[in-house]
Enzyme design. Structure first.
Site, mmCIF file in Angstrom:
data_model
loop_
_atom_site.group_PDB
_atom_site.id
_atom_site.type_symbol
_atom_site.label_atom_id
_atom_site.label_comp_id
_atom_site.label_asym_id
_atom_site.label_seq_id
_atom_site.Cartn_x
_atom_site.Cartn_y
_atom_site.Cartn_z
ATOM 1 N N SER A 145 -43.545 -5.653 -1.051
ATOM 2 C CA SER A 145 -42.268 -4.980 -0.802
ATOM 3 C C SER A 145 -41.154 -5.480 -1.719
ATOM 4 O O SER A 145 -40.257 -4.708 -2.071
ATOM 5 C CB SER A 145 -41.880 -5.181 0.666
ATOM 6 O OG SER A 145 -41.897 -6.554 0.998
ATOM 7 N N THR A 146 -41.178 -6.744 -2.106
ATOM 8 C CA THR A 146 -40.116 -7.255 -2.987
ATOM 9 C C THR A 146 -40.314 -6.719 -4.401
ATOM 10 O O THR A 146 -39.354 -6.299 -5.064
ATOM 11 C CB THR A 146 -40.107 -8.805 -2.981
ATOM 12 O OG1 THR A 146 -40.332 -9.268 -1.653
ATOM 13 C CG2 THR A 146 -38.781 -9.337 -3.476
ATOM 14 N N ASP A 171 -43.853 -10.521 -9.819
ATOM 15 C CA ASP A 171 -44.665 -10.437 -8.601
ATOM 16 C C ASP A 171 -43.954 -11.160 -7.452
ATOM 17 O O ASP A 171 -43.064 -11.988 -7.685
ATOM 18 C CB ASP A 171 -46.045 -11.070 -8.856
ATOM 19 C CG ASP A 171 -47.117 -10.536 -7.911
ATOM 20 O OD1 ASP A 171 -46.779 -9.871 -6.917
ATOM 21 O OD2 ASP A 171 -48.299 -10.803 -8.179
ATOM 22 N N GLY A 172 -44.381 -10.869 -6.240
ATOM 23 C CA GLY A 172 -43.843 -11.541 -5.065
ATOM 24 C C GLY A 172 -44.658 -12.774 -4.713
ATOM 25 O O GLY A 172 -45.617 -13.131 -5.412
ATOM 26 N N THR A 209 -47.576 -6.846 -6.506
ATOM 27 C CA THR A 209 -47.793 -6.035 -5.301
ATOM 28 C C THR A 209 -46.865 -6.516 -4.186
ATOM 29 O O THR A 209 -46.589 -7.716 -4.084
ATOM 30 C CB THR A 209 -49.269 -6.159 -4.872
ATOM 31 O OG1 THR A 209 -50.070 -5.555 -5.884
ATOM 32 C CG2 THR A 209 -49.544 -5.452 -3.543
ATOM 33 N N GLU A 238 -53.671 -10.066 -8.993
ATOM 34 C CA GLU A 238 -52.382 -10.718 -9.259
ATOM 35 C C GLU A 238 -52.583 -11.974 -10.103
ATOM 36 O O GLU A 238 -51.790 -12.269 -10.999
ATOM 37 C CB GLU A 238 -51.696 -11.067 -7.938
ATOM 38 C CG GLU A 238 -51.201 -9.841 -7.191
ATOM 39 C CD GLU A 238 -50.640 -10.127 -5.811
ATOM 40 O OE1 GLU A 238 -49.805 -9.342 -5.361
ATOM 41 O OE2 GLU A 238 -51.045 -11.121 -5.181
ATOM 42 N N ASP A 263 -45.714 -15.392 -0.980
ATOM 43 C CA ASP A 263 -45.546 -15.653 0.457
ATOM 44 C C ASP A 263 -44.841 -16.979 0.696
ATOM 45 O O ASP A 263 -44.139 -17.151 1.681
ATOM 46 C CB ASP A 263 -46.906 -15.617 1.157
ATOM 47 C CG ASP A 263 -47.597 -14.286 0.894
ATOM 48 O OD1 ASP A 263 -46.927 -13.246 1.058
ATOM 49 O OD2 ASP A 263 -48.765 -14.283 0.479
ATOM 50 N N LYS A 299 -38.696 -17.980 1.858
ATOM 51 C CA LYS A 299 -40.054 -18.301 1.389
ATOM 52 C C LYS A 299 -40.068 -19.534 0.485
ATOM 53 O O LYS A 299 -41.138 -19.984 0.081
ATOM 54 C CB LYS A 299 -40.632 -17.114 0.633
ATOM 55 C CG LYS A 299 -40.890 -15.900 1.511
ATOM 56 C CD LYS A 299 -41.372 -14.768 0.644
ATOM 57 C CE LYS A 299 -41.831 -13.575 1.459
ATOM 58 N NZ LYS A 299 -42.188 -12.448 0.589
ATOM 59 N N LYS A 354 -50.022 -16.764 -2.363
ATOM 60 C CA LYS A 354 -49.960 -15.312 -2.454
ATOM 61 C C LYS A 354 -51.171 -14.711 -1.731
ATOM 62 O O LYS A 354 -52.097 -15.406 -1.381
ATOM 63 C CB LYS A 354 -49.968 -14.879 -3.925
ATOM 64 C CG LYS A 354 -48.662 -15.244 -4.635
ATOM 65 C CD LYS A 354 -48.622 -14.785 -6.068
ATOM 66 C CE LYS A 354 -49.027 -13.370 -6.294
ATOM 67 N NZ LYS A 354 -48.312 -12.369 -5.477
HETATM 68 C C1 5RP Z 1 -49.793 -9.440 -2.221
HETATM 69 C C2 5RP Z 1 -48.866 -10.559 -2.457
HETATM 70 C C3 5RP Z 1 -47.405 -10.268 -2.326
HETATM 71 O O1 5RP Z 1 -46.820 -10.403 -3.579
HETATM 72 C C4 5RP Z 1 -46.778 -11.229 -1.352
HETATM 73 O O2 5RP Z 1 -47.469 -11.120 -0.120
HETATM 74 C C5 5RP Z 1 -45.297 -10.927 -1.133
HETATM 75 O O3 5RP Z 1 -45.142 -9.678 -0.537
HETATM 76 P P1 5RP Z 1 -43.728 -9.161 -0.011
HETATM 77 O O4 5RP Z 1 -42.824 -9.111 -1.205
HETATM 78 O O5 5RP Z 1 -44.007 -7.817 0.578
HETATM 79 O O6 5RP Z 1 -43.234 -10.137 1.023
HETATM 80 O O7 5RP Z 1 -49.230 -11.664 -2.767
HETATM 81 O O8 5RP Z 1 -51.135 -9.837 -2.339
#
Ligand code: 5RP
Length: 232
Positions: free
Chosen positions: A33-34, A87-88, A31, A109, A90, A127, A100
């Site tokens: 934007s990345t 997955d992305g 989930t 996730e 934080d 990050k 995350k």
């Molecule tokens: C969602 C997450 C996202 O993968 C994480 O926040 C990274 O998001 P983004 O790629 O938008 O910075 O853990 O629950």
């Protein structure tokens, strides 16, 4: 990093991760934007190369985006083992411990990360940190929120129920629960803290991801390109 550079970095990381996908794979779709950039590139590859893949989405947002991109969807009921999850994050430290949950999708996730043979994490270089710090989200059943917050304070964290931005009151997750954001001045032992937070009654999951380091590859993006970092 300026906003435009950050966006390029995310795009580079997400698109590079799509190169890990092979024909026939069942994927975990993270989930954020990345990860969205990963899905856009995956959809291009499905269109141009005829890849036959299916993805288990980790959130309602990801399911909607996958449908818009014509990425076939699957469930863990049909595919309890996944070939690859993308997955992305934080934050990611040198040992591939992750924080995350900014998008409140941390429980699904984590389930998908656990089910996957390989986990590819896409993130912009900013990050990637020496040591994790700051805010760790927890998904907590509403019934248990007050005692769980006391337990977080006893562990040295400052908890706050996450509030909606375009809605009054608490954020409600895709699973019908609260997010409690827990701020720690330092996180010297991420794996130990993950265990302690997860043991609090009523905590469904914790945004620290420390159990998947052996199968994790980090794709760190900058405005100029990407670095693919494997576990040392
Ligand atoms: C969602 C997450 C996202 O993968 C994480 O926040 C990274 O998001 P983004 O790629 O938008 O910075 O853990 O629950």
């Amino acid at each position: 990093m300026k906003a435009t550079e950050k966006e390029k970095a995310k795009r580079n990381a997400g698109r590079r991760a799509a190169e890990f996908v092979r024909d026939g794979m069942v994927l975990g779709l993270g989930t954020g934007s990345t990860t969205y950039h990963f899905m856009v590139r995956l959809a291009e590859r499905i269109g141009s190369e005829g890849l036959s893949v299916a993805g288990v989405p980790t959130s309602i947002q990801t399911a909607i985006r996958a449908r818009e991109l014509f990425i076939p969807l699957a469930t863990l009921d049909d595919h309890p083992r996944l070939d690859l999850a993308v997955d992305g994050a934080d934050q990611a430290d040198r040992d591939f411990h992750l924080i995350k949950g900014r998008g409140a999708a941390l429980t699904r996730e984590k389930v998908v990360a656990a089910a996957a043979a390989r986990l590819v994490i896409v993130a912009d270089l900013e990050k990637c940190v020496e040591r994790l710090s700051g805010t760790v989200p927890l998904e907590v059943i509403p019934f248990a929120a007050a005692p769980a917050m006391i337990a977080v304070r006893e562990l040295g964290g400052e908890p706050a129920v996450r509030e909606g931005r375009a809605k009054d009151g608490p954020v409600i997750t895709d699973n019908g629960n609260y997010i409690v954001d827990c701020t720690f001045s330092a996180i010297p032992d991420p794996a130990g803290l993950e265990e302690e937070l997860t043991l609090i009654p009523g905590v469904l999951e914790c945004g620290l991801f420390c159990r998947y380091v052996q199968k994790t590859t980090l794709v760190a993006g900058s405005a100029e390109g990407t670095r693919v970092i494997e576990k040392r």
